[in-house]
Design an enzyme around this catalytic site. Structure first.
Site, mmCIF file in Angstrom:
data_model
loop_
_atom_site.group_PDB
_atom_site.id
_atom_site.type_symbol
_atom_site.label_atom_id
_atom_site.label_comp_id
_atom_site.label_asym_id
_atom_site.label_seq_id
_atom_site.Cartn_x
_atom_site.Cartn_y
_atom_site.Cartn_z
ATOM 1 N N THR A 46 0.831 -1.215 0.000
ATOM 2 C CA THR A 46 0.000 0.000 0.000
ATOM 3 C C THR A 46 0.863 1.262 0.000
ATOM 4 O OG1 THR A 46 -0.102 -0.211 2.394
ATOM 5 C CG2 THR A 46 -2.002 -1.026 1.154
ATOM 6 N N ASP A 47 2.121 1.158 0.451
ATOM 7 C CA ASP A 47 2.881 2.408 0.672
ATOM 8 C C ASP A 47 3.205 3.137 -0.624
ATOM 9 O OD1 ASP A 47 4.910 0.598 -0.062
ATOM 10 O OD2 ASP A 47 6.281 1.192 1.550
ATOM 11 N N SER A 83 16.154 -5.483 6.470
ATOM 12 C CA SER A 83 17.571 -5.359 6.801
ATOM 13 C C SER A 83 18.192 -4.197 6.033
ATOM 14 C CB SER A 83 18.312 -6.666 6.499
ATOM 15 O OG SER A 83 18.112 -7.046 5.156
ATOM 16 N N ASP A 94 9.397 1.026 5.098
ATOM 17 C CA ASP A 94 10.475 0.372 5.838
ATOM 18 C C ASP A 94 11.388 1.390 6.506
ATOM 19 O OD1 ASP A 94 9.315 -1.735 4.594
ATOM 20 O OD2 ASP A 94 10.974 -2.142 3.232
HETATM 21 C C1 GLA Z 1 9.071 -3.806 0.657
HETATM 22 C C2 GLA Z 1 9.216 -2.313 0.327
HETATM 23 C C3 GLA Z 1 8.149 -1.504 1.070
HETATM 24 C C4 GLA Z 1 6.754 -2.079 0.858
HETATM 25 C C5 GLA Z 1 6.735 -3.591 1.092
HETATM 26 C C6 GLA Z 1 5.407 -4.225 0.714
HETATM 27 O O1 GLA Z 1 9.354 -4.024 2.003
HETATM 28 O O2 GLA Z 1 10.491 -1.850 0.679
HETATM 29 O O3 GLA Z 1 8.226 -0.160 0.652
HETATM 30 O O4 GLA Z 1 6.271 -1.760 -0.417
HETATM 31 O O5 GLA Z 1 7.752 -4.253 0.359
HETATM 32 O O6 GLA Z 1 4.389 -3.772 1.552
#
Ligand code: GLA
Length: 357
Positions: free
Chosen positions: A29-30, A117, A162
């Site tokens: 969703t981000d 990580s 993240d």
């Molecule tokens: C990875 C990406 C995040 C996000 C997730 C899925 O972790 O780095 O930005 O899109 O996948 O939710």
């Protein structure tokens, strides 16, 4: 595990750390300007630095036992070094002269399983640099620079979840983040519940996987619907005009955003929260198609286990870790029983959170 002193023979001038994260709800969703609900994990990455008075940077990664050398004008060939290099270059572009440094990084964040990580490495690097050089960067700006380092130097067109989680979340409460406005607040987990993360043992390669392809599909769906991002679609009825698979992809994003907001409303009710996690997994499997047979079987074992409120794959998918919300007292038995059944089915998993003592 080596320390800075072991490699460079002297103490560092600055040290900083940053955690990995596990996402409880709000997957993929981000980068659609939506909502996410990650929580920091106990495992951290440490960075230590010292000006070396030379012409080149040295970077030692304790886990790999490897040192690489580079200059800002001459990027390192090693992939792990590109995250650190990207942070240094972006900090320099911000107008600060970055002197050549000796850098040591060490991490207990599991690598390549969906626990961020890489974000932990980027945020730890930028925090350490901020401390060493007195950079005027707040925690949101650190997350934004870290995200750019990942996109521009590691080649993953990731969203900001993240890096925001690593920079701003804690391990005791989840971080509800609106990735469009960056408005955020902390949300307590349901009472008497604990987060369990198991590794499926299925290898995952984010950049080589369909991650960038999924993002492109979402952008195409938004274009066809005439909106800036899928966040702006009023409801699933509006998706009927889209061809498949774009309709399914967009439906996942819309329903997943709604699940995050519902979970926050019912976060005193572990069963309701868990049911939303189960629905999220089904949506990631059927509509977003980022699950695998191994992840589905690990999630099914978790969901069937007494003491589990809900479970789903976590992170980008295509392999890696699964997260479950458990009755706090049942967690050790849930983990033991599920991993035994998973092994009996011919797979090899392990517990990642809580970390083994
Ligand atoms: C990875 C990406 C995040 C996000 C997730 C899925 O972790 O780095 O930005 O899109 O996948 O939710």
């Amino acid at each position: 595990m080596s320390r800075f002193e072991d490699i460079y023979g002297t103490a560092p001038e600055a040290q900083a750390s940053a955690p990995g994260r596990v996402n409880l709800l709000g997957e993929h969703t981000d980068y659609n300007d939506g909502f996410v609900l990650p929580i920091a994990i106990p495992q951290q990455t440490q960075a230590a630095m010292r000006r070396n008075g030379q012409t080149q940077f040295s970077l030692h990664a304790a886990e790999l036992g490897q040192t690489v050398h580079f200059a800002l004008a001459q990027p390192p060939a090693e992939h792990f070094a590109s995250y650190v290099y990207g942070c240094l270059v972006l900090a320099a572009e911000g107008g600060t002269a970055i002197p050549p440094l000796d850098i040591h990084v060490a991490s207990s964040v599991p690598i390549g399983v969906g626990l961020s990580s890489s974000a932990a490495l980027e945020v730890a690097t930028l925090r350490c640099l901020r401390q060493l050089l007195g950079l005027a960067l707040d925690d949101v700006q650190i997350a934004q620079l870290a995200q750019r380092a990942e996109i521009e130097f590691a080649g993953v067109r990731c969203g900001i979840m993240d890096q925001m989680a690593s920079s701003l979340a804690g391990a005791d409460r989840a971080l509800l983040l609106d990735t469009r406005s960056l408005a955020r607040r902390f949300v307590a987990l349901p009472p008497s519940s604990s987060v369990l993360v198991l590794d499926s043992g299925i290898a995952r390669s984010l950049a080589g996987s369909g991650y960038n392809a999924r993002r492109a599909e979402c952008e195409q769906a938004a274009r066809l619907l005439g909106v800036a991002s899928l966040r702006d679609v009023p409801g699933v009825d509006a998706l009927a005009a889209l061809p498949e698979p774009l309709q399914r992809r967009a439906r996942h994003v819309l329903t997943e955003n709604a699940r995050v907001l519902q979970a926050v409303d019912c976060c005193s009710d572990a069963a309701a929260f868990g049911a939303l996690m189960n629905q999220s997994h089904a949506s990631l499997r059927d509509d977003y198609e980022v699950s695998t047979a191994g992840l589905d079987s690990l999630v099914a074992l978790l969901q069937a286990q007494p003491g589990v409120f809900g479970a789903r794959l976590t992170g980008a998918g295509f392999g890696g870790a699964c997260v479950a919300l458990c009755q706090a007292g049942a967690l050790p038995e849930v983990s033991r029983a599920v991993l035994a059944a998973y092994a009996a089915a011919g797979h090899s998993g392990c517990q990642l959170v809580p970390p083994a003592p």
